[in-house]
Design a protein around this motif. Structure first.
Motif, PDB file in Angstrom:
ATOM      1  N   ILE A 123      20.217  -9.933   7.178  1.00  0.00           N
ATOM      2  CA  ILE A 123      19.809  -8.702   6.496  1.00  0.00           C
ATOM      3  C   ILE A 123      19.317  -9.001   5.084  1.00  0.00           C
ATOM      4  O   ILE A 123      18.291  -8.472   4.638  1.00  0.00           O
ATOM      5  N   PHE A 124      20.024  -9.889   4.390  1.00  0.00           N
ATOM      6  CA  PHE A 124      19.714 -10.173   2.996  1.00  0.00           C
ATOM      7  C   PHE A 124      18.421 -10.960   2.823  1.00  0.00           C
ATOM      8  O   PHE A 124      17.724 -10.815   1.825  1.00  0.00           O
ATOM      9  N   ILE A 125      18.087 -11.813   3.809  1.00  0.00           N
ATOM     10  CA  ILE A 125      16.906 -12.669   3.686  1.00  0.00           C
ATOM     11  C   ILE A 125      15.821 -12.276   4.682  1.00  0.00           C
ATOM     12  O   ILE A 125      14.697 -11.921   4.301  1.00  0.00           O
ATOM     13  N   VAL A 126      16.166 -12.301   5.972  1.00  0.00           N
ATOM     14  CA  VAL A 126      15.155 -12.101   7.012  1.00  0.00           C
ATOM     15  C   VAL A 126      14.679 -10.654   7.073  1.00  0.00           C
ATOM     16  O   VAL A 126      13.551 -10.378   7.477  1.00  0.00           O
ATOM     17  N   VAL A 127      15.533  -9.706   6.681  1.00  0.00           N
ATOM     18  CA  VAL A 127      15.148  -8.290   6.689  1.00  0.00           C
ATOM     19  C   VAL A 127      14.674  -7.840   5.309  1.00  0.00           C
ATOM     20  O   VAL A 127      13.626  -7.189   5.180  1.00  0.00           O
ATOM     21  N   LEU A 128      15.420  -8.188   4.265  1.00  0.00           N
ATOM     22  CA  LEU A 128      15.080  -7.730   2.923  1.00  0.00           C
ATOM     23  C   LEU A 128      13.749  -8.298   2.440  1.00  0.00           C
ATOM     24  O   LEU A 128      12.919  -7.572   1.871  1.00  0.00           O
ATOM     25  N   ASP A 129      13.517  -9.575   2.665  1.00  0.00           N
ATOM     26  CA  ASP A 129      12.283 -10.205   2.177  1.00  0.00           C
ATOM     27  C   ASP A 129      11.022  -9.563   2.761  1.00  0.00           C
ATOM     28  O   ASP A 129      10.097  -9.242   2.009  1.00  0.00           O
ATOM     29  N   PRO A 130      10.942  -9.377   4.089  1.00  0.00           N
ATOM     30  CA  PRO A 130       9.728  -8.706   4.596  1.00  0.00           C
ATOM     31  C   PRO A 130       9.594  -7.264   4.141  1.00  0.00           C
ATOM     32  O   PRO A 130       8.481  -6.773   3.953  1.00  0.00           O
ATOM     33  N   LEU A 131      10.722  -6.564   3.963  1.00  0.00           N
ATOM     34  CA  LEU A 131      10.646  -5.187   3.457  1.00  0.00           C
ATOM     35  C   LEU A 131      10.055  -5.157   2.052  1.00  0.00           C
ATOM     36  O   LEU A 131       9.201  -4.319   1.743  1.00  0.00           O
ATOM     37  N   LEU A 132      10.488  -6.085   1.202  1.00  0.00           N
ATOM     38  CA  LEU A 132       9.934  -6.149  -0.148  1.00  0.00           C
ATOM     39  C   LEU A 132       8.477  -6.603  -0.125  1.00  0.00           C
ATOM     40  O   LEU A 132       7.667  -6.166  -0.955  1.00  0.00           O
ATOM     41  N   THR A 133       8.148  -7.465   0.836  1.00  0.00           N
ATOM     42  CA  THR A 133       6.751  -7.887   0.987  1.00  0.00           C
ATOM     43  C   THR A 133       5.878  -6.700   1.380  1.00  0.00           C
ATOM     44  O   THR A 133       4.783  -6.499   0.829  1.00  0.00           O
ATOM     45  N   VAL A 134       6.358  -5.902   2.339  1.00  0.00           N
ATOM     46  CA  VAL A 134       5.625  -4.699   2.750  1.00  0.00           C
ATOM     47  C   VAL A 134       5.499  -3.725   1.581  1.00  0.00           C
ATOM     48  O   VAL A 134       4.436  -3.128   1.365  1.00  0.00           O
ATOM     49  N   LEU A 135       6.585  -3.568   0.796  1.00  0.00           N
ATOM     50  CA  LEU A 135       6.546  -2.687  -0.373  1.00  0.00           C
ATOM     51  C   LEU A 135       5.485  -3.156  -1.369  1.00  0.00           C
ATOM     52  O   LEU A 135       4.747  -2.338  -1.949  1.00  0.00           O
ATOM     53  N   SER A 136       5.385  -4.481  -1.551  1.00  0.00           N
ATOM     54  CA  SER A 136       4.367  -5.018  -2.454  1.00  0.00           C
ATOM     55  C   SER A 136       2.972  -4.643  -1.978  1.00  0.00           C
ATOM     56  O   SER A 136       2.110  -4.253  -2.778  1.00  0.00           O
ATOM     57  N   TYR A 137       2.749  -4.727  -0.664  1.00  0.00           N
ATOM     58  CA  TYR A 137       1.421  -4.415  -0.138  1.00  0.00           C
ATOM     59  C   TYR A 137       1.134  -2.913  -0.145  1.00  0.00           C
ATOM     60  O   TYR A 137      -0.028  -2.506  -0.229  1.00  0.00           O
ATOM     61  N   ILE A 138       2.169  -2.103  -0.050  1.00  0.00           N
ATOM     62  CA  ILE A 138       1.967  -0.659  -0.206  1.00  0.00           C
ATOM     63  C   ILE A 138       1.472  -0.353  -1.624  1.00  0.00           C
ATOM     64  O   ILE A 138       0.520   0.425  -1.814  1.00  0.00           O
ATOM     65  N   MET A 139       2.099  -1.002  -2.616  1.00  0.00           N
ATOM     66  CA  MET A 139       1.660  -0.816  -4.004  1.00  0.00           C
ATOM     67  C   MET A 139       0.257  -1.373  -4.210  1.00  0.00           C
ATOM     68  O   MET A 139      -0.550  -0.787  -4.944  1.00  0.00           O
ATOM     69  N   ILE A 140      -0.038  -2.504  -3.556  1.00  0.00           N
ATOM     70  CA  ILE A 140      -1.381  -3.083  -3.668  1.00  0.00           C
ATOM     71  C   ILE A 140      -2.421  -2.144  -3.063  1.00  0.00           C
ATOM     72  O   ILE A 140      -3.494  -1.915  -3.642  1.00  0.00           O
ATOM     73  N   CYS A 141      -2.095  -1.575  -1.891  1.00  0.00           N
ATOM     74  CA  CYS A 141      -3.032  -0.651  -1.226  1.00  0.00           C
ATOM     75  C   CYS A 141      -3.277   0.589  -2.074  1.00  0.00           C
ATOM     76  O   CYS A 141      -4.415   1.085  -2.146  1.00  0.00           O
ATOM     77  N   LYS A 142      -2.223   1.100  -2.715  1.00  0.00           N
ATOM     78  CA  LYS A 142      -2.405   2.260  -3.590  1.00  0.00           C
ATOM     79  C   LYS A 142      -3.342   1.925  -4.741  1.00  0.00           C
ATOM     80  O   LYS A 142      -4.177   2.739  -5.139  1.00  0.00           O
ATOM     81  N   ARG A 143      -3.218   0.715  -5.265  1.00  0.00           N
ATOM     82  CA  ARG A 143      -4.090   0.291  -6.357  1.00  0.00           C
ATOM     83  C   ARG A 143      -5.525   0.097  -5.867  1.00  0.00           C
ATOM     84  O   ARG A 143      -6.477   0.515  -6.538  1.00  0.00           O
TER      85      ARG A 143
END
Length: 321
Positions: free
Chosen positions: A206-226
């Motif tokens: 959960i801490f690595i395999v789940v959290l890391d891709p979730l934060l990666t997706v969040l980064s791309y959501i912010m990138i897409c908004k920009r």
């Protein structure tokens, strides 16, 4: 030969099956596996050499690539000894200590790659959303600290679980259905209480395999908004093209990883061949990363061509980093 309930667990000997049902064809299967390892080691070592020798690549945007290359190289070298011994010379026995050493390095490097890809996603986020502050946010020292933190996080993540598993008796079959060791397989062989190992393993996932891709997706959501807020169509394409190689690297990592996890958690009654195939597909990830970045990143591709043909000069083409 096997000990099923001994206090001296270091006397255990395990057997690696390879690919169940295809034992007779292991010598032929060794050819593609050997090619995979050669391409992986050559490609990742080339990336390291090119970035290390070309001073124009000593920039924040390229400093994460050596981390990814070292991670891919480490994962390949962690699985090579047992995979090659099984397929080339049909030597399947492995000692208890060698089993745990491979488990530690395979899972540590496997957890390291999502962390590096998350750091690269953060780099793209800063480069697109905070372009004017890019050089002040992503300094070389800060990138080094990010890499060191990711390394310590992943190298220490598996230690408690493996330390506990090492002390537990093993009384099930000593046969592994893969050509290298996985934590999920070893837990099934323990005959004592494995609650801590199971829960801790779940927490790490959960801490690595789940959290890391979730934060990666969040980064791309912010990138897409920009990107959406940019009016120029050309700038849209440029921003998305800058992220293309990273998106491909994320997909080739998480799709096989998700498939293997689903098979282990929900496919307990499926054919062991399916488990083996999914585990071996993960071996392709270290091969594909250098290929993707060599093709999609203009400067890396030019650097490789300079190494191969140093007397020729190469003009830039349309791919961008």
């Amino acid at each position: 030969m096997w000990l099923s309930n001994s206090s001296n667990s270091s006397c255990y000997t395990f057997i690696l099956v390879g690919i169940l049902g295809l034992e007779a064809g292991h010598i032929w299967l060794s050819i593609p596996f050997t090619c995979i390892y050669i391409v992986s080691c050559t490609g990742n070592c080339t990336i390291l050499f090119v970035i290390g020798s070309d001073t124009s690549l000593h920039k924040p945007m390229y400093q994460f690539l050596p981390m990814l290359a070292i991670t891919s190289l480490g994962l390949s070298l962690s699985t090579t000894p047992t995979v090659m011994s099984v397929f080339w010379v049909n030597y399947r026995e492995i000692s208890f200590d060698a089993c745990f050493s491979q488990l530690y390095f395979v899972h540590s490097f496997s957890f390291m790659e999502p962390s590096v890809l998350l750091a690269m996603a953060f780099h793209h986020y800063v480069a697109i959303c905070y372009l004017l502050r890019y050089s002040s946010i992503l300094t070389s020292a800060r990138i080094g600290r990010i890499g060191l933190a990711a390394l310590c996080r992943c190298l220490s993540g598996m230690l408690p679980s493996l330390f506990v598993l090492r002390r537990l008796p093993i009384c099930q079959s000593h046969v592994f259905s893969h050509s290298y060791f996985l934590h999920q397989e070893l837990i099934k062989l323990e005959c004592a209480d494995i609650t801590f190992s199971s829960m801790y393993g779940l927490a790490v996932v959960i801490f690595i395999v789940v959290l890391d891709p979730l934060l990666t997706v969040l980064s791309y959501i912010m990138i897409c908004k920009r990107v959406v807020s940019i009016t120029s169509q050309r700038e849209h394409l440029k921003a998305l093209n800058n992220c293309l190689s990273h998106i491909l690297a994320v997909l080739i990592l998480y799709i096989p990883m998700l498939g293997l996890s689903m098979v282990h958690w929900y496919g307990k009654h499926t054919s062991s061949l399916i488990h083996t195939i999914m585990a071996n597909i993960n071996l392709l990830v270290p091969v594909l990363n250098p290929i993707i970045y060599s093709i999609e990143t203009k400067q890396i591709c030019r650097g490789i061509l300079k190494v191969l043909m140093p007397k020729k000069s190469f003009s830039p083409w349309h791919h961008s980093t």
